[in-house]
Motif scaffolding. Structure first.
Motif, PDB file in Angstrom:
ATOM      1  N   GLU A  35     -33.016  -4.656 -24.468  1.00 41.20           N
ATOM      2  CA  GLU A  35     -34.398  -4.675 -24.941  1.00 41.20           C
ATOM      3  C   GLU A  35     -34.654  -3.511 -25.892  1.00 41.20           C
ATOM      4  O   GLU A  35     -35.273  -3.689 -26.952  1.00 41.20           O
ATOM      5  CB  GLU A  35     -35.360  -4.605 -23.753  1.00 41.20           C
ATOM      6  N   GLU A  53     -32.449  -1.867 -27.699  1.00 40.26           N
ATOM      7  CA  GLU A  53     -31.702  -2.121 -28.930  1.00 40.26           C
ATOM      8  C   GLU A  53     -32.449  -3.119 -29.814  1.00 40.26           C
ATOM      9  O   GLU A  53     -32.573  -2.918 -31.032  1.00 40.26           O
ATOM     10  CB  GLU A  53     -30.307  -2.646 -28.573  1.00 40.26           C
ATOM     11  N   TRP A  54     -32.975  -4.169 -29.218  1.00 41.40           N
ATOM     12  CA  TRP A  54     -33.694  -5.193 -29.957  1.00 41.40           C
ATOM     13  C   TRP A  54     -34.972  -4.615 -30.579  1.00 41.40           C
ATOM     14  O   TRP A  54     -35.268  -4.857 -31.751  1.00 41.40           O
ATOM     15  CB  TRP A  54     -34.010  -6.373 -29.046  1.00 41.40           C
ATOM     16  N   GLU A  55     -35.723  -3.843 -29.801  1.00 44.09           N
ATOM     17  CA  GLU A  55     -36.964  -3.249 -30.309  1.00 44.09           C
ATOM     18  C   GLU A  55     -36.684  -2.291 -31.463  1.00 44.09           C
ATOM     19  O   GLU A  55     -37.408  -2.277 -32.459  1.00 44.09           O
ATOM     20  CB  GLU A  55     -37.708  -2.520 -29.186  1.00 44.09           C
ATOM     21  N   ALA A  99     -34.078  -2.371 -33.498  1.00 42.98           N
ATOM     22  CA  ALA A  99     -33.638  -3.180 -34.645  1.00 42.98           C
ATOM     23  C   ALA A  99     -34.823  -3.850 -35.331  1.00 42.98           C
ATOM     24  O   ALA A  99     -34.915  -3.851 -36.564  1.00 42.98           O
ATOM     25  CB  ALA A  99     -32.622  -4.222 -34.181  1.00 42.98           C
ATOM     26  N   LYS A 100     -35.733  -4.424 -34.532  1.00 40.71           N
ATOM     27  CA  LYS A 100     -36.907  -5.083 -35.128  1.00 40.71           C
ATOM     28  C   LYS A 100     -37.758  -4.095 -35.906  1.00 40.71           C
ATOM     29  O   LYS A 100     -38.194  -4.378 -37.030  1.00 40.71           O
ATOM     30  CB  LYS A 100     -37.767  -5.734 -34.037  1.00 40.71           C
ATOM     31  N   THR A 101     -38.002  -2.940 -35.320  1.00 45.66           N
ATOM     32  CA  THR A 101     -38.851  -1.942 -35.973  1.00 45.66           C
ATOM     33  C   THR A 101     -38.203  -1.446 -37.257  1.00 45.66           C
ATOM     34  O   THR A 101     -38.864  -1.333 -38.302  1.00 45.66           O
ATOM     35  CB  THR A 101     -39.138  -0.765 -35.021  1.00 45.66           C
ATOM     36  N   ALA A 111     -36.004  -2.992 -39.093  1.00 44.17           N
ATOM     37  CA  ALA A 111     -36.026  -4.089 -40.076  1.00 44.17           C
ATOM     38  C   ALA A 111     -37.392  -4.180 -40.738  1.00 44.17           C
ATOM     39  O   ALA A 111     -37.501  -4.359 -41.961  1.00 44.17           O
ATOM     40  CB  ALA A 111     -35.659  -5.409 -39.407  1.00 44.17           C
ATOM     41  N   GLU A 112     -38.440  -4.021 -39.958  1.00 43.05           N
ATOM     42  CA  GLU A 112     -39.792  -4.079 -40.506  1.00 43.05           C
ATOM     43  C   GLU A 112     -40.055  -2.891 -41.432  1.00 43.05           C
ATOM     44  O   GLU A 112     -40.639  -3.054 -42.519  1.00 43.05           O
ATOM     45  CB  GLU A 112     -40.820  -4.106 -39.375  1.00 43.05           C
ATOM     46  N   ARG A 156     -38.309  -3.548 -44.646  1.00 43.46           N
ATOM     47  CA  ARG A 156     -39.030  -4.555 -45.424  1.00 43.46           C
ATOM     48  C   ARG A 156     -40.228  -3.921 -46.130  1.00 43.46           C
ATOM     49  O   ARG A 156     -40.458  -4.150 -47.320  1.00 43.46           O
ATOM     50  CB  ARG A 156     -39.477  -5.711 -44.527  1.00 43.46           C
TER      51      ARG A 156
END
Length: 148
Positions: free
Chosen positions: A18, A20-22, A24-26, A28-29, A32
């Motif tokens: 979880e 790692e995913w959070e 990565a998402k942050t 990536a955002e 962007r």
């Protein structure tokens, strides 16, 4: 530590995935948003303040995510340190078990002195018998097997 069952492997697995995913998402955002800002035309002077607010928000986000990554790194470091201590504990335990076996082996040597004495007595009897038999061979009349 996980293999030994000393950590909650289920919670570790879920929580770490979880995190790692959070992260990565942050990230990536953030990437962007930075790409969008870089592609945008230079803002007018009045829009610069609004863009400064965006920069501050991105900086705060990166600072926050860096804190999360540092916490994960500290956790990984502490688990690795605990693993070293656990392995040392296992090695000490193995040494203690071997030590007990070595003491048992050493204790059995106490019987060796008595055994050596018994073997010497058997050897003395064998040597005496050999002498008697050798004398009889040398003096056939003594054995009663001579001409008679």
């Amino acid at each position: 530590m996980n293999k030994a069952g000393l950590l909650d492997t289920r919670e570790n697995s879920l929580t770490l995935r979880e995190q790692e995913w959070e992260i990565a998402k942050t990230l990536a955002e953030v990437s962007r948003w930075e790409r969008e800002r870089a592609a945008a035309p230079s803002p007018a002077q009045s829009l610069g303040e609004a863009q400064a607010g965006e920069s501050a928000a991105l900086d705060e986000t990166l600072t926050s995510i860096t804190g999360r990554v540092e916490a994960l790194e500290a956790y990984a470091r502490h688990v690795a340190e605990a693993d070293l201590v656990h392995r040392a504990h296992e090695q000490i335990h193995a040494i203690v078990l071997r030590s007990v076996r070595y003491h048992d082996l050493l204790a059995r040597t106490a019987r060796d002195a008595l055994a050596v004495e018994q073997i010497h007595r058997l050897d003395e009897h064998a040597q005496a018998l050999k002498q008697v038999l050798a004398q009889r061979l040398a003096d056939p009349a003594a054995t009663g097997s001579g001409p008679g």
